[in-house]
Design an enzyme around this catalytic site. Structure first.
Site, PDB file in Angstrom:
ATOM      1  N   ASP A 110       2.270   1.030  -3.162  1.00  0.00           N
ATOM      2  CA  ASP A 110       1.205   1.811  -2.522  1.00  0.00           C
ATOM      3  C   ASP A 110       1.890   2.963  -1.775  1.00  0.00           C
ATOM      4  O   ASP A 110       2.246   3.972  -2.374  1.00  0.00           O
ATOM      5  CB  ASP A 110       0.458   0.835  -1.604  1.00  0.00           C
ATOM      6  N   LYS A 138       0.029   3.146  -7.131  1.00  0.00           N
ATOM      7  CA  LYS A 138      -1.021   4.074  -6.684  1.00  0.00           C
ATOM      8  C   LYS A 138      -0.350   5.426  -6.469  1.00  0.00           C
ATOM      9  O   LYS A 138       0.171   5.717  -5.392  1.00  0.00           O
ATOM     10  CB  LYS A 138      -1.641   3.574  -5.375  1.00  0.00           C
ATOM     11  N   PHE A 159      -8.455  -0.760  -2.986  1.00  0.00           N
ATOM     12  CA  PHE A 159      -7.883  -2.085  -2.726  1.00  0.00           C
ATOM     13  C   PHE A 159      -8.302  -3.068  -3.822  1.00  0.00           C
ATOM     14  O   PHE A 159      -9.480  -3.229  -4.118  1.00  0.00           O
ATOM     15  CB  PHE A 159      -8.329  -2.604  -1.355  1.00  0.00           C
ATOM     16  N   ASP A 166      -3.696 -10.619  -3.280  1.00  0.00           N
ATOM     17  CA  ASP A 166      -4.643 -11.335  -2.411  1.00  0.00           C
ATOM     18  C   ASP A 166      -5.374 -10.415  -1.441  1.00  0.00           C
ATOM     19  O   ASP A 166      -4.969  -9.282  -1.198  1.00  0.00           O
ATOM     20  CB  ASP A 166      -3.886 -12.362  -1.567  1.00  0.00           C
TER      21      ASP A 166
HETATM   22  P1  5GP Z   1       3.459  -0.461   0.304  1.00  0.00           P
HETATM   23  O1  5GP Z   1       4.601  -0.917   1.168  1.00  0.00           O
HETATM   24  O2  5GP Z   1       3.935   0.216  -0.970  1.00  0.00           O
HETATM   25  O3  5GP Z   1       2.495   0.404   1.054  1.00  0.00           O
HETATM   26  O4  5GP Z   1       2.610  -1.726  -0.091  1.00  0.00           O
HETATM   27  C1  5GP Z   1       3.110  -2.669  -0.968  1.00  0.00           C
HETATM   28  C2  5GP Z   1       2.560  -4.036  -0.715  1.00  0.00           C
HETATM   29  O5  5GP Z   1       1.278  -3.965  -0.111  1.00  0.00           O
HETATM   30  C3  5GP Z   1       2.357  -4.775  -2.018  1.00  0.00           C
HETATM   31  O6  5GP Z   1       3.460  -5.587  -2.310  1.00  0.00           O
HETATM   32  C4  5GP Z   1       1.125  -5.597  -1.760  1.00  0.00           C
HETATM   33  O7  5GP Z   1       1.498  -6.822  -1.199  1.00  0.00           O
HETATM   34  C5  5GP Z   1       0.370  -4.802  -0.748  1.00  0.00           C
HETATM   35  N1  5GP Z   1      -0.684  -3.983  -1.379  1.00  0.00           N
HETATM   36  C6  5GP Z   1      -0.689  -2.644  -1.584  1.00  0.00           C
HETATM   37  N2  5GP Z   1      -1.828  -2.249  -2.171  1.00  0.00           N
HETATM   38  C7  5GP Z   1      -2.554  -3.372  -2.356  1.00  0.00           C
HETATM   39  C8  5GP Z   1      -3.842  -3.621  -2.944  1.00  0.00           C
HETATM   40  O8  5GP Z   1      -4.577  -2.759  -3.432  1.00  0.00           O
HETATM   41  N3  5GP Z   1      -4.241  -4.927  -2.962  1.00  0.00           N
HETATM   42  C9  5GP Z   1      -3.490  -5.937  -2.445  1.00  0.00           C
HETATM   43  N4  5GP Z   1      -3.999  -7.172  -2.524  1.00  0.00           N
HETATM   44  N5  5GP Z   1      -2.290  -5.737  -1.888  1.00  0.00           N
HETATM   45  C10 5GP Z   1      -1.827  -4.464  -1.853  1.00  0.00           C
END
Ligand code: 5GP
Length: 183
Positions: A110, A138, A159, A166
């Site tokens: 993300d 994303k 999301f 989850d």
């Molecule tokens: P980042 O550090 O890249 O912002 O987020 C990564 C982590 O956030 C992923 O490993 C996941 O656990 C969680 N995450 C990010 N986007 C989503 C989403 O749309 N749904 C869910 N369930 N978890 C997400």
């Protein structure tokens, strides 16, 4: 894919990515990793980022054709449906990565905070090469300079749950992916 909405805690989710489409994306990712690691003389580490990447990592490993070692780490930066911006190292690394090549397996990238912090940690611990392999990305949110080596599918900034992902620990079951229903 069942065309019905699901309720998890206070939110409703609608069908989004059917299992068949994900399977094809995972096939394509595994093919690329296999090509890059074919005939390797070392034993690379496949690093599963718990808990979300459990299913994806298992599916990749079923398809991998090179010898590799499975290691896990538990990290978290999400609370509910929002990234907190802070990556918490919850479980730590279960193996020594010094001089080893590592393929990180993530469920979704993300902001990229998690993957960037993890890559830094692995490099600091002496890993000789770190590749990032994610089931979903994303791209509208990801703005980090680090290149993502293997990406299954790109999705808009919404999301999602299912296939290991989850919402406050619910919704990980099932092969399909659901997206939050704001209607
Ligand atoms: P980042 O550090 O890249 O912002 O987020 C990564 C982590 O956030 C992923 O490993 C996941 O656990 C969680 N995450 C990010 N986007 C989503 C989403 O749309 N749904 C869910 N369930 N978890 C997400």
């Amino acid at each position: 894919m069942e065309n019905r909405k699901i309720n998890l805690w206070d939110k409703t989710f609608k069908p989004y990515i059917p299992a068949e489409k994900l399977e094809k994306a995972i096939d394509a990712v595994a093919e690329k990793v296999n090509a890059d690691f074919a005939n390797c003389e070392d034993i690379p580490i496949v690093l599963c980022v718990l808990n979300g990447a459990i299913m994806f990592t298992g599916e990749l490993m079923q398809r991998f054709t090179f010898p590799c070692e499975l290691v896990s780490i538990k990290l978290s930066s999400y609370q509910g449906t929002q990234s907190t911006g802070t990556v918490l190292n919850i479980l730590g690394l279960t193996a020594d990565v010094r001089g080893r090549r590592v393929i990180i397996c993530e469920d979704i990238v993300d902001t990229g905070n998690t993957i960037t912090a993890l890559k830094e940690l692995l490099v600091a611990k002496g890993s000789s090469d770190v590749r990032i392999c994610t089931m979903l990305l994303k791209p509208d949110v990801y703005k980090k300079p680090d290149k993502l080596d293997y990406v299954g599918m790109e999705i808009p900034n919404a999301f999602i749950v299912g296939h290991g992902l989850d919402y406050n620990e619910l919704g990980r079951t099932g092969k399909d992916i659901y997206v939050i229903d704001n209607d």
